[in-house]
Design an enzyme around this catalytic site. Structure first.
Site, PDB file in Angstrom:
ATOM      1  N   ASP A  61     -35.384   3.345   9.331  1.00  0.00           N
ATOM      2  CA  ASP A  61     -35.404   4.336  10.394  1.00  0.00           C
ATOM      3  C   ASP A  61     -36.541   3.959  11.343  1.00  0.00           C
ATOM      4  O   ASP A  61     -37.383   3.117  11.008  1.00  0.00           O
ATOM      5  CB  ASP A  61     -35.631   5.718   9.766  1.00  0.00           C
ATOM      6  N   ASP A 121     -37.952   8.865   6.585  1.00  0.00           N
ATOM      7  CA  ASP A 121     -38.996   9.881   6.469  1.00  0.00           C
ATOM      8  C   ASP A 121     -38.466  11.300   6.571  1.00  0.00           C
ATOM      9  O   ASP A 121     -39.216  12.249   6.349  1.00  0.00           O
ATOM     10  CB  ASP A 121     -40.051   9.678   7.565  1.00  0.00           C
ATOM     11  N   ASP A 163     -38.437   6.508  14.094  1.00  0.00           N
ATOM     12  CA  ASP A 163     -39.439   7.557  14.255  1.00  0.00           C
ATOM     13  C   ASP A 163     -39.912   8.087  12.905  1.00  0.00           C
ATOM     14  O   ASP A 163     -39.113   8.521  12.079  1.00  0.00           O
ATOM     15  CB  ASP A 163     -38.869   8.715  15.076  1.00  0.00           C
TER      16      ASP A 163
END
Length: 220
Positions: A13, A170, A15
């Site tokens: 991922d 995250d 961000d």
């Protein structure tokens, strides 16, 4: 943390996984949503914004807007974010971990809900513009995270099975996407509590890429 699996690809991922971006995203959402009567603080951000695409965020929070009005809001927000992207730094240990990854011949993919313009702004700031073998953007699949479509597309492009890939996420939304695609997933606890990431389905949680267990995973 150990593994007997020989991974062929690592999928990341953007961000919150490659860099801590909430400190830039949060104030830009405050700017565009406050005039619409929505107050955004850290708790609201984590619950309603983190991990989602900008289009979905505006659609969920402001359902009465026309598509054009909604687009103008999230485009203004993303433009403001890109102006600040030069402030970003990679998460601790990331660059060393990625160098190890490349040295071992593993394929790499970026799987993100972020707009392509954001990716073009963030990767150079992190000195990663030439690192990824494939980049799957939100507008290139039939659905965005938490749907597994983006990760399925990454697997297809890299020619690997879900079991041969390792994902790094995250957010609950991203973890759901990767896990539903059948990919073993590492939770990066930069934006959410470790327990929440574990509940979402990761098999291990790390604080950042300095965790020595990560090298053990890719070394098999």
């Amino acid at each position: 943390m150990s593994s007997s699996v020989s991974y062929r690809a690592l999928l990341f991922d953007l961000d919150g996984t490659l860099a801590e971006t909430d400190s830039l995203h949060l104030p830009t959402w405050v700017e565009v949503l406050a005039p619409r009567g929505i107050e955004v603080d850290e708790a609201f951000y984590k619950e309603n914004i983190s991990g989602k695409s900008s289009a979905d965020i505006v659609r969920d929070l402001l359902p009465n807007l026309s598509d054009e009005e909604g687009r103008s809001i999230f485009e203004a927000k993303e433009a403001s974010f890109r102006e600040r992207a030069g402030e970003l730094e990679p998460l601790p240990g990331l660059l060393d971990f990625l160098r190890e990854t490349k040295g071992r011949g593993l394929a790499t993919g970026l799987v993100t809900n972020a707009p392509g313009e954001n990716v073009e702004a963030i990767l150079p700031a992190l000195k990663l513009q030439d690192f990824f073998d494939t980049i799957v953007l939100s507008d290139e699949t039939e659905a965005v995270k938490p749907d597994p479509a983006p990760y399925n597309e990454a697997l297809k492009r890299l020619g690997v099975s879900p079991e041969e890939a390792l994902a790094f996420e995250d957010s609950v939304s991203g973890i759901t996407s990767a896990v539903d695609a059948g990919i073993p997933t590492v939770g990066v606890a930069s934006t959410q509590e470790p327990g929440r990431l574990s509940e979402a389905g990761v098999f291990v949680v790390v604080e950042d890429f300095t965790d020595p267990g990560l090298l053990a995973l890719i070394r098999g």
